[in-house]
Design an enzyme around this catalytic site. Structure first.
Site, PDB file in Angstrom:
ATOM      1  N   ASP A   1       0.658  -1.034   0.199  1.00  0.00           N
ATOM      2  CA  ASP A   1      -0.100  -0.276   0.047  1.00  0.00           C
ATOM      3  C   ASP A   1       1.009   0.981  -0.256  1.00  0.00           C
ATOM      4  O   ASP A   1       2.004   1.049   0.773  1.00  0.00           O
ATOM      5  CB  ASP A   1      -0.727   0.203   0.991  1.00  0.00           C
ATOM      6  CG  ASP A   1      -1.831   0.447   0.727  1.00  0.00           C
ATOM      7  OD1 ASP A   1      -2.514   1.807   0.004  1.00  0.00           O
ATOM      8  OD2 ASP A   1      -2.713   1.356   2.135  1.00  0.00           O
TER       9      ASP A   1
ATOM     10  N   HIS B   1       3.258   2.384  -8.954  1.00  0.00           N
ATOM     11  CA  HIS B   1       3.425   1.297  -9.188  1.00  0.00           C
ATOM     12  C   HIS B   1       4.121   0.389  -9.734  1.00  0.00           C
ATOM     13  O   HIS B   1       4.897  -0.590  -9.064  1.00  0.00           O
ATOM     14  CB  HIS B   1       1.968   0.893 -10.197  1.00  0.00           C
ATOM     15  CG  HIS B   1       0.677   1.519  -9.599  1.00  0.00           C
ATOM     16  ND1 HIS B   1      -0.081   0.940  -8.211  1.00  0.00           N
ATOM     17  CD2 HIS B   1      -0.750   1.872  -9.805  1.00  0.00           C
ATOM     18  CE1 HIS B   1      -1.210   1.714  -7.644  1.00  0.00           C
ATOM     19  NE2 HIS B   1      -1.670   2.038  -8.555  1.00  0.00           N
TER      20      HIS B   1
ATOM     21  N   LEU C   1      11.757 -20.267  -1.094  1.00  0.00           N
ATOM     22  CA  LEU C   1      10.888 -19.733  -0.319  1.00  0.00           C
ATOM     23  C   LEU C   1       9.718 -19.976  -1.188  1.00  0.00           C
ATOM     24  O   LEU C   1       9.765 -19.871  -2.664  1.00  0.00           O
ATOM     25  CB  LEU C   1      11.273 -18.395  -0.313  1.00  0.00           C
ATOM     26  CG  LEU C   1      10.259 -17.812  -0.219  1.00  0.00           C
ATOM     27  CD1 LEU C   1      10.427 -17.055   1.085  1.00  0.00           C
ATOM     28  CD2 LEU C   1      10.287 -16.270  -1.084  1.00  0.00           C
TER      29      LEU C   1
HETATM   30  C1  IPE Z   1      -0.895  -0.301  -3.212  1.00  0.00           C
HETATM   31  O1  IPE Z   1      -1.014   0.982  -3.835  1.00  0.00           O
HETATM   32  C2  IPE Z   1      -1.000  -1.023  -4.554  1.00  0.00           C
HETATM   33  C3  IPE Z   1      -2.242  -1.469  -5.283  1.00  0.00           C
HETATM   34  C4  IPE Z   1      -3.794  -1.915  -4.488  1.00  0.00           C
HETATM   35  C5  IPE Z   1      -2.188  -1.967  -5.953  1.00  0.00           C
HETATM   36  P1  IPE Z   1      -2.436   2.233  -3.185  1.00  0.00           P
HETATM   37  O2  IPE Z   1      -2.655   2.323  -4.980  1.00  0.00           O
HETATM   38  O3  IPE Z   1      -3.647   1.871  -2.578  1.00  0.00           O
HETATM   39  O4  IPE Z   1      -1.406   3.917  -2.891  1.00  0.00           O
HETATM   40  P2  IPE Z   1      -2.478   4.560  -2.482  1.00  0.00           P
HETATM   41  O5  IPE Z   1      -3.050   3.887  -1.078  1.00  0.00           O
HETATM   42  O6  IPE Z   1      -3.308   5.314  -3.259  1.00  0.00           O
HETATM   43  O7  IPE Z   1      -0.822   5.679  -1.894  1.00  0.00           O
HETATM   44 MG    MG Z   2      -4.028   2.646  -1.036  1.00  0.00          MG
END
Ligand code: IPE
Ligand code: MG
Length: 243
Positions: free
Chosen positions: A20, A37, A131
């Site tokens: 996250d 991402h 792993l």
């Molecule tokens: C996590 O980062 C990635 C996925 C859920 C795919 P976010 O996209 O939720 O990033 P924030 O929380 O908006 O910063």
């Molecule tokens: Mg998020």
């Protein structure tokens, strides 16, 4: 699977991480969310090697939830592309590190190119032993339990029809979860500062130590992993009940 120890204490056998903070990481740099991402997926390589070094045996990464389909279409498509790209380009590194890749989630709904790339990497790495790396993709904790019940009903249809008693107990249900060969999660890590489970591994987190850190996933490093393991180990040593 046996627990490993080091000079500092217990090492969790199975670590789960809720990825996250990718979007916030990118926004803070004036970049599109997709840039976060991309870095987030690149991070998987390092954390995998860190887990091997530290003696962790199973790592489950919550990459894309059943709820994430409601994100903008472009973002979903890009995340799917990154998953496919990871499976294609990381395969040689998974082999080099002796990592066994597994998919944890509903195949139904995932694009065929993603499934093909993952299946190829999963079958190529299936005898690797350092792993188990579970990619939780199109994963939902409730969906996993629903799927387990469906599989139990299907496989025991004859018995049910014939009024034969099906002995439903915890071990039967665990046997039908997405990763029957995985132990329960010992340590659940959530970067990004939130303290929610977000439908992650509801069955297997029953006794897990939960650790949330404000560090965003793209900034997450080995030292954070070690900090979490230290807290886990201390809790395990201090534990004076059976919960
Ligand atoms: C996590 O980062 C990635 C996925 C859920 C795919 P976010 O996209 O939720 O990033 P924030 O929380 O908006 O910063
Ligand atoms: Mg998020």
């Amino acid at each position: 699977m046996e627990y490993q120890t080091n000079e500092e204490g217990f090492i969790p056998r199975h670590i789960g991480i809720v990825l996250d903070g990718n979007g916030r990481w990118a926004q803070a740099r004036g970049l599109p969310r997709s840039a976060g991402h991309k870095v987030g997926i690149q991070k998987i390589h390092q954390i995998t090697e860190d887990c091997i070094d530290l003696g962790v045996q199973v790592l489950t990464l919550y990459v894309f939830s059943t709820e994430n389909w409601s994100r903008p279409r472009d973002e979903v498509n890009y995340l799917m592309f990154l998953a496919e790209d990871y499976a294609i380009h990381e395969l040689s590194e998974l082999q080099r590190n002796n990592v066994r890749l597994q998919l944890m989630g509903r195949r139904d709904g995932l694009p065929v190119e993603v499934l093909n790339a993952l299946d190829k990497a999963i079958s190529a790495t299936q005898t690797n032993t350092s792993l188990i790396l579970n990619l939780a993709l199109n994963y939902g904790g409730r969906a996993e339990i629903v799927d387990a019940f469906k599989a139990i009903l299907t496989e025991h249809a004859q018995d049910i029809q014939n009024d034969v008693n099906v002995n439903v107990d915890e071990s039967l249900i665990a046997h039908y979860l997405y990763c029957p060969n995985c132990p329960d999660i010992d340590l659940l890590i959530r970067p990004g500062g939130e303290w929610r489970l977000s439908n992650f591994m509801l069955w297997r987190t029953t006794h897990a130590v939960f650790w949330s850190t404000p560090v965003l996933w793209p900034d997450f490093r080995r030292e954070h992993l070690q900090e979490a393991i230290k807290i886990y180990s201390k809790q395990r040593m201090d534990q004076n009940d059976d919960s």
